[in-house]
Design a protein around this motif. Sequence first.
Motif, PDB file in Angstrom:
ATOM      1  N   MET B   1       0.862  -1.181   0.000  1.00  0.00           N
ATOM      2  CA  MET B   1       0.000   0.000   0.000  1.00  0.00           C
ATOM      3  C   MET B   1       0.889   1.218   0.000  1.00  0.00           C
ATOM      4  SD  MET B   1      -2.032   2.468   1.436  1.00  0.00           S
ATOM      5  CE  MET B   1      -1.004   2.528   2.843  1.00  0.00           C
ATOM      6  N   TYR B   2       0.464   2.161  -0.720  1.00  0.00           N
ATOM      7  CA  TYR B   2       1.382   3.252  -1.007  1.00  0.00           C
ATOM      8  C   TYR B   2       0.670   4.568  -0.787  1.00  0.00           C
ATOM      9  CZ  TYR B   2       2.890  -0.807  -3.635  1.00  0.00           C
ATOM     10  OH  TYR B   2       3.236  -2.061  -4.022  1.00  0.00           O
ATOM     11  N   THR B   3       0.306   4.835   0.447  1.00  0.00           N
ATOM     12  CA  THR B   3      -0.487   6.035   0.696  1.00  0.00           C
ATOM     13  C   THR B   3       0.324   7.064   1.428  1.00  0.00           C
ATOM     14  OG1 THR B   3      -1.257   5.000   2.672  1.00  0.00           O
ATOM     15  CG2 THR B   3      -2.666   4.843   0.749  1.00  0.00           C
ATOM     16  N   GLN B   4       1.643   6.876   1.419  1.00  0.00           N
ATOM     17  CA  GLN B   4       2.482   7.734   2.230  1.00  0.00           C
ATOM     18  C   GLN B   4       2.371   9.207   1.861  1.00  0.00           C
ATOM     19  OE1 GLN B   4       5.673   7.475  -1.013  1.00  0.00           O
ATOM     20  NE2 GLN B   4       6.585   6.876   0.867  1.00  0.00           N
ATOM     21  N   ALA B   5       2.099   9.498   0.583  1.00  0.00           N
ATOM     22  CA  ALA B   5       2.127  10.885   0.157  1.00  0.00           C
ATOM     23  C   ALA B   5       0.889  11.633   0.607  1.00  0.00           C
ATOM     24  CB  ALA B   5       2.254  10.954  -1.359  1.00  0.00           C
ATOM     25  N   LEU B   6      -0.041  10.891   1.141  1.00  0.00           N
ATOM     26  CA  LEU B   6      -1.300  11.476   1.584  1.00  0.00           C
ATOM     27  C   LEU B   6      -1.012  12.321   2.800  1.00  0.00           C
ATOM     28  CD1 LEU B   6      -4.422  11.237   1.204  1.00  0.00           C
ATOM     29  CD2 LEU B   6      -4.328   9.634   3.069  1.00  0.00           C
ATOM     30  N   ILE B 149       2.618  -5.077   2.205  1.00  0.00           N
ATOM     31  CA  ILE B 149       1.765  -6.001   2.956  1.00  0.00           C
ATOM     32  C   ILE B 149       1.498  -5.468   4.367  1.00  0.00           C
ATOM     33  CG2 ILE B 149       1.667  -8.306   3.999  1.00  0.00           C
ATOM     34  CD1 ILE B 149       3.379  -9.192   1.535  1.00  0.00           C
ATOM     35  N   MET B 150       2.559  -4.965   5.018  1.00  0.00           N
ATOM     36  CA  MET B 150       2.388  -4.408   6.372  1.00  0.00           C
ATOM     37  C   MET B 150       1.311  -3.341   6.386  1.00  0.00           C
ATOM     38  SD  MET B 150       4.170  -5.716   8.650  1.00  0.00           S
ATOM     39  CE  MET B 150       5.354  -7.035   8.614  1.00  0.00           C
ATOM     40  N   ASN B 151       1.336  -2.516   5.362  1.00  0.00           N
ATOM     41  CA  ASN B 151       0.362  -1.436   5.252  1.00  0.00           C
ATOM     42  C   ASN B 151      -1.023  -1.945   4.896  1.00  0.00           C
ATOM     43  OD1 ASN B 151       0.943   1.276   5.702  1.00  0.00           O
ATOM     44  ND2 ASN B 151       2.396   1.298   4.011  1.00  0.00           N
ATOM     45  N   CYS B 171      -3.980  -8.459  -1.120  1.00  0.00           N
ATOM     46  CA  CYS B 171      -3.018  -8.920  -0.103  1.00  0.00           C
ATOM     47  C   CYS B 171      -2.511 -10.333  -0.388  1.00  0.00           C
ATOM     48  CB  CYS B 171      -3.658  -8.889   1.283  1.00  0.00           C
ATOM     49  SG  CYS B 171      -3.476  -7.280   2.049  1.00  0.00           S
ATOM     50  N   LYS B 172      -3.404 -11.182  -0.861  1.00  0.00           N
ATOM     51  CA  LYS B 172      -2.991 -12.560  -1.152  1.00  0.00           C
ATOM     52  C   LYS B 172      -1.878 -12.555  -2.186  1.00  0.00           C
ATOM     53  CE  LYS B 172      -7.309 -14.902  -0.210  1.00  0.00           C
ATOM     54  NZ  LYS B 172      -8.605 -14.650  -0.830  1.00  0.00           N
TER      55      LYS B 172
END
Lengths: 256, 333
Positions: B1-6, B149-151, B171-172
Motif C-alpha cells: 500500500m502506497y499512501t504515504q504521500a497522503l 503487505i504491512m500497510n 493482499c494474497k
Amino acid sequence: MTTITVADIPLVQYALRLADNALVLGHRLSEWCGHAPMLEEDIALANIALDLIGQARMLYTYAGEVEGAGRDEDQLAYLRDAPQYRNVLLVEQPNGDFAVTIVRQFLYSAFMLPFWRRMKESKDETLAAIAAKAEKEVAYHLRHSAEWVVRLGDGTDESHRRAQEALDDLWIYTGELFETDDVERALIEAGIAVDPASLREEWSRTVDEVLNEATLTRPADGWMQTGGRSGRHSEHLGYILADLQFLQRAYPGATW
Amino acid sequence: MYTQALNTKETLRPVAPEDMEREARFQARIDAEEKIEPNDWMPEGYRRTLARQISQHAHSEIVGMLPEGNWITRAPTLRRKAALLAKVQDEGGHGLYLYAAAETLGISREEYVEQLLSGRAKYSSIFNYPTLTWADIGAIGWLVDGAAIMNQIPLCRCSYGPYARAMIRICKEESFHQRQGYEIMLTLCRGTPEQKAMAQDALNRWWWPSLMMFGPSDKDSQHSDQSMRWKIKRFSNDELRQKFVDATVPQGLYLGLTFPDPDLKFNEATGHWEFGEIDWSEFKNVIAGNGPCNKQRMKQRRKAHEEGAWVREAALAYAQKRKARREQRAQAA
Ligand SMILES: [Fe+2]
Ligand SMILES: [Fe+2]
C-alpha cells in the motif's frame, strides 16, 4: 558457458522451431507490459505472452530430452546465438504501434489455432499433449486479436489507416508460415509433424472473414520473405537476444 | 500500500446541525465496525480522503509496473521471466481493482488518471528509484511488497467496503510477490560472490527508501487522527514501520546480508529492532519530484497514454457504430 549448437535430429529441430516461435513472440509481447494503450491491454498482452512463454518452456524441455545431451530449457533459450534460432521472421518483427502488434498476433494465431488442433493427432505423445493445452490458449489469442483487428479496422479513420498499414507491412512474412523443408517432410510423413500447407485454406478463410468485418483490404500475395527456419533472420532478432541473454552471457554458469 | 504521500490536511468547514446528526450516526456505524457502502451517506471529508487514498494507491500500482517491467525482457531464466511478467501483470490487476473501488466514490477512472498524468496526484515515492541490476527485482519483491503487505493487511478491515474487499484480494497476491522476491535474494546470496555482491548492493539502495514507504514520522503526520477515527487507518506510520523492520531484519540476516544502518540493533528489553534516523530531506525531495526517476516515470506514463489515445478512440468509435447498427436493425425489424 559458451554458445551451443544443437544436434541435427529432426524432432529436436522441429521442437526448437515451435519453441522459438513461441518464445520470441512472447518476448515481444512482454515488451508492452506497462506501456499498453489501456490497463486492460497491459493485462491481456501479458496473458498472451505468459501462455506463449509457457508453451516455449514445454517445447524446449522436450527438445532437450530428445536431444539427450542434458540441456534444459534455459540452455536452449539463452545459449544459442541468432543463427541457431529457428523462429519465423513474423514473430521477431518489432512491436511498432498497437496495430502492428495486433495484426502480427492475429496473422500468427490464425495459423497456430488449426496447427495445434491438428497436432493433437500427432503420433508423438508429448507434442500431442502440448498441443491440447496450446490449442485452448491460442483460441483466446485469436479471439482477442481478431476482435481488435475489427475494432481498429472499423474504428476511426486513423485506426483504419494504421491497421491497413500494419497488414500491408506484415503480409510479406506470412508465406513462411506455410513452408516445409526436409526436416519437416520426414516428420510429416511419420505422422509426427503437421503439414502447414494443409492449414492454408483454413488460415485464409479466417483472415478473409476478419478482414472483411474489419473493412480492411487483404494484400495481394507477392514475393514473400523467408529464412528464419534456417537461421537467417532479420536485424531485429539480435537485439531481442541481446536483452534476453544478457545475464546468462555476463555471468556464465551462474544459477538464478 | 502506497499512501504515504497522503499528507494534506482536510479543510474543515462549518457543519449544519442536521449534518452533525448524520455524522454522529455515521461515526456510530464505523465504531460498530459496520462497512460503509457506496450508496450510504458519508461525510464529504471521508469521501475525499478515500478517493485520494485509493486513487493514489491505484496510481502506485500502475507506476510500480515500470521499474520492475524494466527487467522483464532481461530476466535470467524462463521461469524467472514468466514469474516477473506475471507479477507485473498482477500489479496492473491491482490498479484495475483499485480504480474500480475509487470509482464508487463518484469520480471516473479517466479523471483519476488525468490527476496522475497532470502531476496533481501522487504515487508512492519508492517507484522513483531505479532498478539497476537483477537483484533489484528480488529486493523489490522482498522489501517493497513486504512493506506494502504491512500497510495493506490492516486495510482489509478498512471501514469502506469496496476498498476493504479490494485489499483482501490484493493482499494474497502481494504476499506471494514477497516470497518470490525473497527467494530471488536467497538464490543470489547462495550463488557466486558476484551474485551475492549484487544482492548486497540492492539491499543498500532499497532499504531506506522502503522504510520511507510508511510515510512521515507520527510526530510530523497531519492526517492520521481523523483517518484513524474513520477506521481508514488502523495503525500509525511509525507502528507499521517498526513492524516491518522487526519482520525484515531477521530475514536479511538469514541471507547473510548487512543492513546499511550502523545504528540497527536489537533491544532485548522491548523486543524490537531499533534503527537509525531516516533521511527526511531525501524523502521530501523524492515526494516533491526530485527523485532519481520521477520525471522518467511520468514521461513513460504520459507517453503510453498519449500513444494509446488513437486506440481508445477507435474502440469507442467502433462500439458506437455497432450500437447504431443494432438500433437500425431493430427499427427495420
Ligand atoms: Fe500490488
Ligand atoms: Fe506486488
